[in-house]
Write an enzyme that holds these catalytic residues in place. Structure first.
Site, mmCIF file in Angstrom:
data_model
loop_
_atom_site.group_PDB
_atom_site.id
_atom_site.type_symbol
_atom_site.label_atom_id
_atom_site.label_comp_id
_atom_site.label_asym_id
_atom_site.label_seq_id
_atom_site.Cartn_x
_atom_site.Cartn_y
_atom_site.Cartn_z
ATOM 1 N N GLY C 148 0.827 -1.197 0.000
ATOM 2 C CA GLY C 148 0.000 0.000 0.000
ATOM 3 C C GLY C 148 0.864 1.250 0.000
ATOM 4 O O GLY C 148 2.061 1.207 0.319
ATOM 5 N N CYS C 149 0.260 2.368 -0.345
ATOM 6 C CA CYS C 149 1.014 3.618 -0.469
ATOM 7 C C CYS C 149 1.522 4.078 0.894
ATOM 8 O O CYS C 149 2.726 4.329 1.068
ATOM 9 C CB CYS C 149 0.159 4.687 -1.129
ATOM 10 S SG CYS C 149 -1.500 4.875 -0.440
ATOM 11 N N TYR C 150 0.629 4.204 1.872
ATOM 12 C CA TYR C 150 1.074 4.627 3.201
ATOM 13 C C TYR C 150 2.104 3.642 3.765
ATOM 14 O O TYR C 150 3.162 4.066 4.258
ATOM 15 C CB TYR C 150 -0.111 4.726 4.161
ATOM 16 C CG TYR C 150 -1.062 5.871 3.920
ATOM 17 C CD1 TYR C 150 -0.625 7.197 3.987
ATOM 18 C CD2 TYR C 150 -2.409 5.649 3.668
ATOM 19 C CE1 TYR C 150 -1.516 8.252 3.804
ATOM 20 C CE2 TYR C 150 -3.306 6.698 3.485
ATOM 21 C CZ TYR C 150 -2.854 7.997 3.546
ATOM 22 O OH TYR C 150 -3.726 9.037 3.372
ATOM 23 N N THR C 152 4.238 1.778 2.350
ATOM 24 C CA THR C 152 5.552 1.941 1.719
ATOM 25 C C THR C 152 6.321 3.080 2.362
ATOM 26 O O THR C 152 7.499 2.941 2.723
ATOM 27 C CB THR C 152 5.369 2.211 0.203
ATOM 28 O OG1 THR C 152 4.791 1.063 -0.398
ATOM 29 C CG2 THR C 152 6.704 2.522 -0.464
#
Lengths: 345, 345, 345, 345
Positions: C148-150, C152
């Site tokens: 996921g973006c967060y 990472t």
């Protein structure tokens, strides 16, 4: 006497801005707010900025009319007419922020909006509510067609030049730019933040519905048929319209003569500011206020008069002007409740 | 009686916002505006939003003091003290929007600001002007240290939990985000539009000057030494501060107990809105208003109380709170002139 | 050999960003794009930025799988598993940009996403695709759960401190801020331009679905159970995530030791930049690139290590990292096709 | 053979964008970057987006020239001429992103820029570098005047209509809107974030320096003297120019004929996209790319042809077009190094 005011379409952007203004208007009590989509819900649940400031629940149109001395309608076109008739029948005032009472010509209305004028007599009684140009006609009326946002900026921007015979009324080019609130509350792909932010585009080039309304007012100012090419653009800001207007100067016309005509026309106008030479019009300088700021330029090598005209599309272009019209109808000082100072930022 | 009000530093962002509020305050006449950089120039030439609304010319500090019953100072730190002394000597009120009268401890002031307290006795008479927490101490005072923007959002966001002994006063984490007006009017590379727009960063992490001010108020609320880690961030918007605050809940504390404490603490407070469960705080909902919106969360698996607190940094975080303090000093209803409704957009 | 690549969910934001990257990847041919909503329509009709650059028409999932050596899926959670199984059965690679292959623990997945793991054996073969932390485990695998973006931004921001035993793995506070593309292409009231612009708010405080994924990776790094309080916020920009992370330093830990650990951990990493002391992380500096920029601070008076970590949520947080994983799976140099330089503005 | 390229004015916005493109150009080595303000400092210290991507230190102009086969100059006007002469003398190529080699007429240059042509012979050898219109003249030249950003959007937007005799070359109205990077890196009050964000205004109405450059190219296209009224506006976005162009259609001209002329003119042009009817031009669709997107409309009731033309002011309007010119000068495929796909958001 406190005016009991009601709003139809209160949960739309123009409606809620109107609610905000009326809640602070010293001569008004916001008596009822109407909404089809949110009936039974409090207005402050839809707009949390209003928490603890407005406990009104959205009701139906009949209840709004019953409770009000003046009804403001911010509805999709075609839906205001029956309510307007009912209001007039009941001796109430009706101010339409939509398009149903703006055009004199029923055929033009049908052509551009695809609807009919249901009550021709009512339309005969209605007035186009641009106070700076038609103040005397507005007083005493019961039904007001509140001008469109773009037409307001254009009419105020060009009226003195046309009245004074300084600019040709044919072939005027209007390149207008509006903030996104002009597109309303309803979500669309084009107003989805990542597709609207850092973006800029024209829309409805030469086919926007405000075209006949603009031409109608400019024709009245010029005393002859005016024609315009009108191209609106969507600006990635919340509020504000800037119209850049290009008109051919008539033989002998000069920038100086134009400035003199504008100064004369707007002397004493509370809500129009003709800027001093060298200063630039910016939507930022009129934000959240009822002002229209205007500047003039001449392009000598092509003979064009250039006018920039800025308003807040939600205030002078909608809710503020509607209150200004209400003040006129009820004999209050015109600036009552709409004398907000634009913030510097 | 009309209060004659003057502003030092009127051409800064806090100064001009104050001018805007005072120009519409029913009990005040804006008597004089001071500016070093723009002396001799009209305020409305620096801020064209004020055209036709304020014809005052910027004058020097002496003239501002002479003409005023109350002097607001929005000056760089260190520059307010002598003027404050002069005002007190002349029986006038002085409200400092800078940092010179916020800290009780001269050593802390010197450590963080590199300046000295020139008039220790004067500092003894000054009061920290956060009305919701220190209302009774403010009345009757002559010198007010108007709180910083971040400290206002944090103190209102945490006071009830600390007073009620529900949160540990040590090790509080404050992650705060401010709009760009907080950085002031002076241009810098970091606030140049193309480098600030579509950008986001922390600055002065754990070394911002508002840290001691925050700890001072929280310590008073807790009745013991409070310590915080404070990291501010620059948000690409014009106005608004949102502080997200993380505090360890004391044994036995619950979200329900916290909500009850906040409801009790802020019952009847005109400018604090504790949101209902499920609603989110947004800087948009307090824009251009004097409100502080607060919401509470608990993270049960880590035992943290989370508070979000939003204000308009220029209003409740500066000019609005200064007017609120003035109202207290002069015995006016606290909301006079600052009861603006935040626009919905 | 040219890799034939296909995208499921190509008309979502992560999908179209992936298409953009793959169209310029020197070792790849974009063979097929799938979309349920836009089947039969060209991708460049949905995203006019791609005009004349991609003539592919959206097809169904089967056709995408048939035509591809590697299938990227950017689908709502729960929908990737069957296709992943089909791909593996057919000897193809599968890279999931959704959440179906990120969590080791089926119960956690069910708790947070409300879905079941349909093919437990398949999950046993899948790998969590964060190359900087799990490079060797990724090589040779067939199914990748793209982070996921967060998660990472957080994992890269904390891994060295936890591995080196410099920070406590319990009670970590993560205050994260994401651009609006993180919310996807679907319009909502909260991402309607006038309600998102000039706004800022927290959402899903302490209950966001990325929490277990974050804790899973941090626990692996720490070698013991890590717990976090995670509060995401919506930032009015298109792209970028900045996570501000607060962790208690272990006894004896120092900022210097932390810097040394990060330098050692990321030496030679092409896509992680540890900034020199004094420089600030900004989402602007990583925009449209696969970089993660990191900075460290210590708050000595509270004993916290503070980490700021910035990525482009659509690149390192989604499509770029997916390509990085593909490069690993196919034995290409890791930066192939994703060595974009972030624009200065 | 690798081209050794140097940039003068590398720390300005056009300069750093050029550096970004050249660093990824497969036929180029960025050999030297020059800067007066930042001599001795690394370019990546001024622009942290370039960290770990460019270790070049800023040097003086002589060193840039010495090390380069081609010198790009992004300097204030007047400063490029001597360096251009030196380059030509040394058998090097010179591409000027400033205004010193754009105008054929020395008197016009002097009138609008207040400078003289120092090396008339050199000017005789220079070519106006708009490849789509003057490709054959550019090949083999040594000095290129890279077009201005506004003139690029206007020339591409009108050339086919003028060449085909469909539009009148007199009295053309150009209403153009540019992102803020067009104003450069230097901070000013008008580009300070809080005064530029949520703002919009015209500037230099009918007196912008790009006017003679626009008229020069349009006159060449029309085969007779063209006159324009040109009003630029500042758009609160980082990148992009949209020009809305209004020209009178000649008798007998139609929208269909115009479309046919544009299709014919731009068939095979890699960087011009004539949109299909119904699609709108948006600066978002060309961002960070070398494209120019064009759409046509006719206002039948006023007889105007309306053209919308969008480019990225920093790419097709500056650095990208400069690289395109370099490719032409060195016989490389024209799209080499500038075939970036615009991101969807």
């Amino acid at each position: 006497m406190t005016i009991q005011a009601g709003i139809l379409g209160a949960t739309g952007y123009a409606g809620v801005e109107l609610a905000r203004l009326l809640l602070r208007h010293p001569g008004v009590r916001l008596a009822a707010v109407g909404s089809v989509s949110f009936e039974g819900k409090k207005l402050c649940e839809v707009y949390p900025s209003l928490r603890e400031l407005c406990e009104l629940e959205c009701v139906d149109a009949d209840e709004v009319v019953t409770k009000s001395d003046v009804v403001f309608a911010a509805l999709p076109h075609g839906l205001s007419q029956d309510t307007a008739a009912a209001c007039v029948g009941a001796g109430k005032k009706f101010i339409d922020l939509g398009a149903d009472f703006r055009l004199d010509d029923a055929a033009e209305y049908e052509k551009w909006y695809g609807c009919e004028y249901k009550h021709p007599a009512l339309h005969g009684q209605a007035v186009y509510g641009l106070p700076e140009l038609f103040r005397e006609e507005i007083r005493g009326k019961s039904v007001v067609g509140n001008p469109g946002c773009y037409p307001t900026s254009v009419a105020l921007g060009l009226a003195p030049a046309l009245r004074a015979g300084l600019a040709e009324p044919q072939g005027i080019v209007i390149d207008a730019k509006s903030g996104v609130t002009g597109a309303g509350r309803k979500t669309t792909q084009g107003t989805h933040f990542p597709e609207c932010n850092e973006a800029f585009s024209a829309y409805k080039a030469a086919c926007h519905r405000h075209t006949p309304e603009i031409e109608q007012t400019l024709s009245k100012m010029a005393g002859e048929r005016a024609t315009v090419t009108f191209v609106p653009h969507l600006l990635p800001v919340n509020r504000g319209i800037l119209s850049t207007i290009y008109a051919r100067m008539k033989p002998g016309a000069t920038l100086e003569a134009a400035r003199a005509a504008y100064e004369e026309a707007y002397r004493g106008e509370r809500f129009v500011r003709l800027l001093p030479p060298g200063a630039g019009v910016d939507i930022r300088h009129v934000k959240c206020s009822n002002y229209c700021d205007i500047q003039l330029y001449a392009d000598e090598h092509t003979g064009l008069l250039i006018v920039t005209s800025a308003i807040d599309n939600m205030v002078k272009g909608a809710a503020g002007q509607a209150v200004q019209n209400m003040n006129l109808l009820f004999g209050l000082p015109e600036e009552t409740g709409i004398d907000m100072i634009p913030p510097a930022f």
